[in-house]
Design an enzyme around this catalytic site. Structure first.
Site, PDB file in Angstrom:
ATOM      1  N   GLU A 148       0.805  -1.223   0.000  1.00  0.00           N
ATOM      2  CA  GLU A 148       0.000   0.000   0.000  1.00  0.00           C
ATOM      3  C   GLU A 148       0.842   1.279   0.000  1.00  0.00           C
ATOM      4  OE1 GLU A 148      -4.105  -1.463   2.061  1.00  0.00           O
ATOM      5  OE2 GLU A 148      -2.495  -0.920   3.434  1.00  0.00           O
TER       6      GLU A 148
HETATM    7  N1  IFG Z   1      -4.445  -3.893   4.486  1.00  0.00           N
HETATM    8  C1  IFG Z   1      -3.198  -3.396   5.066  1.00  0.00           C
HETATM    9  C2  IFG Z   1      -3.046  -3.597   6.571  1.00  0.00           C
HETATM   10  C3  IFG Z   1      -4.358  -3.451   7.325  1.00  0.00           C
HETATM   11  C4  IFG Z   1      -5.405  -4.360   6.686  1.00  0.00           C
HETATM   12  C5  IFG Z   1      -6.676  -4.406   7.513  1.00  0.00           C
HETATM   13  C6  IFG Z   1      -2.098  -5.458   4.284  1.00  0.00           C
HETATM   14  C7  IFG Z   1      -0.858  -6.103   3.752  1.00  0.00           C
HETATM   15  C8  IFG Z   1      -5.667  -3.886   5.277  1.00  0.00           C
HETATM   16  N2  IFG Z   1      -2.075  -4.105   4.415  1.00  0.00           N
HETATM   17  O1  IFG Z   1      -3.057  -6.136   4.591  1.00  0.00           O
HETATM   18  O2  IFG Z   1      -2.110  -2.635   7.066  1.00  0.00           O
HETATM   19  O3  IFG Z   1      -4.785  -2.112   7.356  1.00  0.00           O
HETATM   20  O4  IFG Z   1      -7.511  -5.457   7.119  1.00  0.00           O
END
Ligand code: IFG
Length: 525
Positions: free
Chosen positions: A338
């Site tokens: 992200e």
């Molecule tokens: N995605 C983000 C996490 C967390 C997650 C919550 C990943 C690799 C959503 N990154 O999962 O930091 O915020 O469900």
């Protein structure tokens, strides 16, 4: 009554009779080894007649030397003594075997068992547990625990008798990496909670705990060369309450505790995104030399390290250098997810440089699946969470894949629309959805030979206490443990749910207030 009606009546009687047998067989503890619900499901269970009885004089005998063997013997004693009240002495084995004892032996003769497998032979007179390594003995002990009635897990004295049916269990895992991830950055969890989590996951033969140690909301590990990471970056968390952090001494204590339970700690410092906590701690890490504000919300993707500054790479070298020195395991997790405000033309060279830093420290790289967009160094692993095409890109570069599909393994996903805790961006994940998938076929082109193993992440934006953690993690984690250990035999929800139904009492006896899913035929014990 004509013939047709007679046949229908006979059929009805037969079916109702079968249901009756099935229902009582679930309720009454089995006196047959193959009738006991084990999770993970062993490779082979052969029942024999008779029972082994534990008595106040039962002793744990060790054959072989070494402090690891002694620790394993003491660990077994620590799991049997509280409920039985028996002393469970631990001794070096003598030649002759006297009845009523447990024998733990390490010998390297059984290649099929590998490092983590074991052979458990239960006779009326003795229990013999053999393995090539202490990890195999540890896993065999988890099986022994599950062969006794659930009350063996109680911390207080329970009435006996303490007996298990005779037979032989030969067992070894499908995947060598069977993990859980705990996000201690969004909400900080004390050392005692992390240790309890290690107790609970290792009881189901999971052998990895990935600690997500830094994110936008908090930095949780002391780095001596950059002290403000914890004094400032560790001071808050989601919601704005006081955060917290592990000193390096506390982190080493967690690593030692985990190793005694066959659990490897993998530290993650997420980058270049998910970095507001360190950017708030050091102005010089920011491109404009201004520290950001501490952040206690739950947005993602708004932060990035300054990939164009040399000090950024000095910072990363210092951080991973100090972490590598206190992490005996072979992996460092560099995050990489992200990074929405890092230009791809900056992201790729950045991640390439970070991989070099990790490789020079003699460690192997793990990253979230986006790192597959870069040039992966040898022996890297890509943690598949969101984009199947990234997992495929990783495989094409010769990387291994750790399967953490959000829609099946993210334990912060709500069970259903009535779950107060958790998120649901990846959909609702009831207990069956966590189980009804096969790691080796989920992503076409990512087969068993490409998969290092599976891992169940718990993100903690909405989870701040051990009770909340346990409600979201259990019982779903047991299904992932089953999948990771016995993938080919696993994946059949209708078979597994009957085994899971027998583990409610065992979880309760350990004080775990799990989610009592209506999809599971829970058996009161
Ligand atoms: N995605 C983000 C996490 C967390 C997650 C919550 C990943 C690799 C959503 N990154 O999962 O930091 O915020 O469900």
């Amino acid at each position: 009554m004509n013939l047709k009606t007679k046949k229908q009546l006979l059929k009805l009687i037969l079916i109702s009779g079968l249901f009756f047998i099935q229902s009582i067989s679930n309720a009454v503890p089995s006196t047959d080894l193959s009738g006991i619900s084990l999770i993970p499901k062993p490779v082979s269970v052969i029942a024999a007649s008779g029972n082994f009885k534990l008595t106040p004089k039962s002793t744990i005998f060790l054959s072989g030397q070494g402090v690891e063997l002694k620790n394993i013997g003491n660990y077994l004693a620590s799991k049997l003594t509280p409920a039985t009240g028996f002393g469970m002495a631990v001794r070096i084995a003598t030649a002759n075997q006297s009845p009523g004892n447990i024998y733990l032996s390490i010998n390297s003769g059984d290649a099929q068992l590998g490092d983590e497998g074991y052979q458990l032979t239960i006779k009326a007179g003795a229990i013999n547990l053999i393995a090539n390594k202490s990890a195999g003995l540890f896993n065999g002990i988890q099986t022994i625990r599950q062969l006794f009635s659930a009350k063996i897990e109680s911390a207080t004295h329970q009435a006996g008798p303490w007996q298990i049916p005779a037979g032989t269990i030969r067992d070894y895992p499908e995947y060598s990496y069977r993990g859980a991830m705990l996000d201690v950055a969004r909400h900080f969890f004390q050392v005692k909670d992390v240790k309890r989590y290690i107790d609970l996951i290792s009881a189901y033969k999971m052998n990895v705990l990935h600690l997500h140690l830094a994110d936008d909301q908090g930095w949780r590990i002391e780095i001596k060369k950059w002290p403000k990471l914890t004094s400032i970056g560790g001071s808050s968390q989601v919601g704005g309450e006081k955060g917290g952090f592990y000193t390096q001494e506390q982190y080493s204590d967690i690593v030692k505790y985990a190793a005694e339970r066959n659990v490897m700690i993998i530290p993650e410092i997420d980058m270049p995104g998910h970095t507001n906590a360190c950017l708030a701690s050091y102005p010089e890490l920011n491109c404009d030399d201004k520290a950001t504000e501490l952040y206690s919300g739950t947005e993602v993707g708004f932060s990035t390290l300054c990939t164009g500054k040399e000090i950024t790479y000095q910072f990363i070298s210092d951080v991973f250098g100090e972490l590598a020195a206190i992490t005996p395991g072979p992996y460092l997790h560099i995050g990489g997810d992200e990074s929405h405000v890092t230009k791809i033309e900056d992201y790729i060279p950045f991640v390439n440089r970070v991989q070099e830093i990790v490789r020079k420290l003699g460690k192997k790289v793990i990253g979230w699946d986006e790192i597959a967009l870069t040039t992966l160094v040898p022996n890297s692993s890509v943690q598949y969470w969101a984009k199947a095409e990234n997992a495929l890109k990783g495989v094409k570069q010769g990387a291994k894949v750790i399967m953490s599909p959000a829609a099946n393994s993210y334990l912060d996903m709500k069970y259903d629309s009535t779950t107060n805790l958790g998120l649901f961006w990846a959909g609702y994940v009831e207990v069956d959805k966590c189980y009804d998938w096969d790691p080796a076929t989920l992503v076409p082109g990512v087969g068993k030979e490409n998969i290092l193993g599976i891992e169940a992440p718990l993100w903690t934006e909405t989870i701040s206490t051990m009770k909340q953690l346990e409600y979201m993690v259990f019982p779903r984690l047991l299904g992932l443990a089953d999948l990771g250990w016995r993938a080919p035999a696993a994946g059949n929800w209708n078979e597994y749910k009957l085994r899971l139904g027998q583990h409610g009492g065992r979880l309760k006896a350990q004080g775990v207030e799990y989610y009592p899913s209506k999809l599971v035929p829970w058996v009161a014990q």
